[in-house]
Design a protein around this motif. Structure first.
Motif, PDB file in Angstrom:
ATOM      1  N   LEU A   1     -44.636   7.235   9.617  1.00  0.00           N
ATOM      2  CA  LEU A   1     -43.331   7.519   7.833  1.00  0.00           C
ATOM      3  C   LEU A   1     -43.235   8.611   7.384  1.00  0.00           C
ATOM      4  CD1 LEU A   1     -43.254   5.405   5.831  1.00  0.00           C
ATOM      5  CD2 LEU A   1     -45.823   5.514   4.841  1.00  0.00           C
ATOM      6  N   LEU A   2     -44.181  10.105   7.286  1.00  0.00           N
ATOM      7  CA  LEU A   2     -43.971  10.811   6.849  1.00  0.00           C
ATOM      8  C   LEU A   2     -43.442  11.393   7.514  1.00  0.00           C
ATOM      9  CD1 LEU A   2     -47.060  11.920   7.017  1.00  0.00           C
ATOM     10  CD2 LEU A   2     -46.153  11.233   5.174  1.00  0.00           C
ATOM     11  N   ALA A   3     -42.178  11.414   9.310  1.00  0.00           N
ATOM     12  CA  ALA A   3     -41.404  12.120   9.639  1.00  0.00           C
ATOM     13  C   ALA A   3     -40.098  11.112   9.524  1.00  0.00           C
ATOM     14  CB  ALA A   3     -41.485  12.024  11.320  1.00  0.00           C
ATOM     15  N   LEU A   4     -40.439   9.772   9.087  1.00  0.00           N
ATOM     16  CA  LEU A   4     -38.897   9.346   8.480  1.00  0.00           C
ATOM     17  C   LEU A   4     -38.745   9.276   7.104  1.00  0.00           C
ATOM     18  CD1 LEU A   4     -37.162   7.115   9.447  1.00  0.00           C
ATOM     19  CD2 LEU A   4     -38.982   5.222   7.948  1.00  0.00           C
ATOM     20  N   LEU A   5     -39.531   9.557   5.883  1.00  0.00           N
ATOM     21  CA  LEU A   5     -39.525  10.328   4.924  1.00  0.00           C
ATOM     22  C   LEU A   5     -38.183  11.266   5.007  1.00  0.00           C
ATOM     23  CD1 LEU A   5     -42.535   8.994   3.129  1.00  0.00           C
ATOM     24  CD2 LEU A   5     -40.310   8.498   2.569  1.00  0.00           C
ATOM     25  N   THR A   6     -39.728  12.119   5.838  1.00  0.00           N
ATOM     26  CA  THR A   6     -38.758  13.730   6.050  1.00  0.00           C
ATOM     27  C   THR A   6     -37.239  14.022   6.551  1.00  0.00           C
ATOM     28  OG1 THR A   6     -40.431  14.670   6.518  1.00  0.00           O
ATOM     29  CG2 THR A   6     -38.757  16.115   7.041  1.00  0.00           C
ATOM     30  N   LEU A   7     -37.241  13.359   7.470  1.00  0.00           N
ATOM     31  CA  LEU A   7     -35.513  12.846   8.237  1.00  0.00           C
ATOM     32  C   LEU A   7     -34.773  12.402   7.170  1.00  0.00           C
ATOM     33  CD1 LEU A   7     -33.720  13.020  10.383  1.00  0.00           C
ATOM     34  CD2 LEU A   7     -34.366  11.017  11.416  1.00  0.00           C
ATOM     35  N   ILE A   8     -35.409  11.385   6.289  1.00  0.00           N
ATOM     36  CA  ILE A   8     -34.232  10.499   5.426  1.00  0.00           C
ATOM     37  C   ILE A   8     -33.523  11.759   3.868  1.00  0.00           C
ATOM     38  CG2 ILE A   8     -34.226   8.987   3.442  1.00  0.00           C
ATOM     39  CD1 ILE A   8     -35.595   6.963   5.640  1.00  0.00           C
TER      40      ILE A   8
ATOM     41  N   VAL B   1     -25.658  15.197   3.178  1.00  0.00           N
ATOM     42  CA  VAL B   1     -23.977  14.238   2.662  1.00  0.00           C
ATOM     43  C   VAL B   1     -24.023  13.853   1.141  1.00  0.00           C
ATOM     44  CG1 VAL B   1     -23.663  11.417   3.116  1.00  0.00           C
ATOM     45  CG2 VAL B   1     -25.415  12.996   4.765  1.00  0.00           C
ATOM     46  N   GLU B   2     -25.359  14.058   0.873  1.00  0.00           N
ATOM     47  CA  GLU B   2     -25.026  13.736  -0.876  1.00  0.00           C
ATOM     48  C   GLU B   2     -25.497  15.220  -2.052  1.00  0.00           C
ATOM     49  OE1 GLU B   2     -23.389  11.200  -2.680  1.00  0.00           O
ATOM     50  OE2 GLU B   2     -23.737   9.873  -0.443  1.00  0.00           O
ATOM     51  N   GLU B   3     -24.481  14.755  -3.634  1.00  0.00           N
ATOM     52  CA  GLU B   3     -24.569  15.788  -4.222  1.00  0.00           C
ATOM     53  C   GLU B   3     -25.100  15.665  -5.747  1.00  0.00           C
ATOM     54  OE1 GLU B   3     -21.276  18.880  -4.384  1.00  0.00           O
ATOM     55  OE2 GLU B   3     -21.914  19.389  -2.724  1.00  0.00           O
ATOM     56  N   GLY B   4     -25.568  16.685  -6.459  1.00  0.00           N
ATOM     57  CA  GLY B   4     -26.019  15.525  -8.238  1.00  0.00           C
ATOM     58  C   GLY B   4     -27.743  15.613  -8.023  1.00  0.00           C
ATOM     59  N   TRP B   5     -27.491  14.354  -8.446  1.00  0.00           N
ATOM     60  CA  TRP B   5     -28.696  13.517  -9.030  1.00  0.00           C
ATOM     61  C   TRP B   5     -30.206  13.857  -7.310  1.00  0.00           C
ATOM     62  CZ3 TRP B   5     -30.480   8.831  -7.342  1.00  0.00           C
ATOM     63  CH2 TRP B   5     -30.014   8.211  -6.791  1.00  0.00           C
TER      64      TRP B   5
ATOM     65  N   ASP C   1     -30.395  14.817  -5.140  1.00  0.00           N
ATOM     66  CA  ASP C   1     -30.867  16.435  -4.837  1.00  0.00           C
ATOM     67  C   ASP C   1     -32.336  15.903  -5.069  1.00  0.00           C
ATOM     68  OD1 ASP C   1     -29.059  17.650  -3.071  1.00  0.00           O
ATOM     69  OD2 ASP C   1     -27.571  19.021  -5.249  1.00  0.00           O
ATOM     70  N   TYR C   2     -32.435  15.805  -6.254  1.00  0.00           N
ATOM     71  CA  TYR C   2     -33.722  15.662  -7.147  1.00  0.00           C
ATOM     72  C   TYR C   2     -34.937  14.637  -6.084  1.00  0.00           C
ATOM     73  CZ  TYR C   2     -32.250  18.867 -10.715  1.00  0.00           C
ATOM     74  OH  TYR C   2     -31.000  18.904 -11.373  1.00  0.00           O
ATOM     75  N   LEU C   3     -33.846  13.907  -5.761  1.00  0.00           N
ATOM     76  CA  LEU C   3     -34.791  12.691  -5.004  1.00  0.00           C
ATOM     77  C   LEU C   3     -34.930  13.379  -3.867  1.00  0.00           C
ATOM     78  CD1 LEU C   3     -35.966   9.282  -4.761  1.00  0.00           C
ATOM     79  CD2 LEU C   3     -33.546   8.986  -4.410  1.00  0.00           C
ATOM     80  N   CYS C   4     -34.460  13.801  -2.933  1.00  0.00           N
ATOM     81  CA  CYS C   4     -34.149  14.686  -1.511  1.00  0.00           C
ATOM     82  C   CYS C   4     -35.685  15.028  -1.859  1.00  0.00           C
ATOM     83  CB  CYS C   4     -33.298  15.533  -0.644  1.00  0.00           C
ATOM     84  SG  CYS C   4     -31.832  13.582  -0.765  1.00  0.00           S
ATOM     85  N   SER C   5     -35.389  16.425  -2.437  1.00  0.00           N
ATOM     86  CA  SER C   5     -36.784  17.036  -2.601  1.00  0.00           C
ATOM     87  C   SER C   5     -38.005  16.599  -3.100  1.00  0.00           C
ATOM     88  CB  SER C   5     -35.823  18.679  -3.702  1.00  0.00           C
ATOM     89  OG  SER C   5     -35.348  18.692  -4.452  1.00  0.00           O
ATOM     90  N   PHE C   6     -37.992  15.602  -3.393  1.00  0.00           N
ATOM     91  CA  PHE C   6     -39.493  14.596  -4.089  1.00  0.00           C
ATOM     92  C   PHE C   6     -39.832  14.108  -3.201  1.00  0.00           C
ATOM     93  CE2 PHE C   6     -41.485  10.409  -4.764  1.00  0.00           C
ATOM     94  CZ  PHE C   6     -42.758  11.240  -5.235  1.00  0.00           C
ATOM     95  N   LEU C   7     -38.632  13.704  -1.766  1.00  0.00           N
ATOM     96  CA  LEU C   7     -39.330  12.950  -0.352  1.00  0.00           C
ATOM     97  C   LEU C   7     -39.673  14.310   0.555  1.00  0.00           C
ATOM     98  CD1 LEU C   7     -35.851  10.901  -0.044  1.00  0.00           C
ATOM     99  CD2 LEU C   7     -38.688   9.955  -0.541  1.00  0.00           C
ATOM    100  N   LEU C   8     -38.680  15.257   0.472  1.00  0.00           N
ATOM    101  CA  LEU C   8     -39.196  16.437   1.188  1.00  0.00           C
ATOM    102  C   LEU C   8     -41.098  16.765   0.808  1.00  0.00           C
ATOM    103  CD1 LEU C   8     -36.333  18.174   1.745  1.00  0.00           C
ATOM    104  CD2 LEU C   8     -36.847  16.799   3.304  1.00  0.00           C
ATOM    105  N   LEU C   9     -41.192  16.316  -0.093  1.00  0.00           N
ATOM    106  CA  LEU C   9     -42.118  17.516  -0.978  1.00  0.00           C
ATOM    107  C   LEU C   9     -43.728  15.570  -0.660  1.00  0.00           C
ATOM    108  CD1 LEU C   9     -43.548  19.118  -3.292  1.00  0.00           C
ATOM    109  CD2 LEU C   9     -43.314  17.740  -5.077  1.00  0.00           C
TER     110      LEU C   9
END
Length: 56
Positions: free
Chosen positions: A15-22, A29-33, A35-43
Motif C-alpha cells: 500500500l505504501l509503495a502504491l501511494l508513492t508510485l501514484i 503528469v499534472e500541475e497546480g493544486w 502538486d500539493y496532493l502529490c506531496s502529501f501522498l509522498l509524505l
C-alpha cells in the motif's frame, strides 16, 4: 493458509509503495493544486517510517 500469511505481511508495504508510485506519476503528469496532493501522498510513507522509528 500460506497465501493469507504472505498477504498479511506484505499488505502495508504494498500500500505504501502504491501511494508513492501514484504520487510520483501524478506529480509528473499534472500541475497546480495536484502538486500539493502529490506531496502529501509522498509524505505518507515518510510519516509511517518516522512513527515506527520513534515508537520505542
Amino acid at each position: 493458509m500460506k497465501r493469507n500469511k504472505t498477504l498479511a505481511v506484505w499488505q502495508y508495504p504494498f500500500l505504501l509503495a502504491l501511494l508513492t508510485l501514484i504520487g510520483l506519476v501524478w506529480a509528473l503528469v499534472e500541475e497546480g493544486w495536484v502538486d500539493y496532493l502529490c506531496s502529501f501522498l509522498l509524505l505518507i510513507p515518510i510519516l509511517v517510517i518516522l512513527k515506527n522509528y520513534y515508537k520505542k
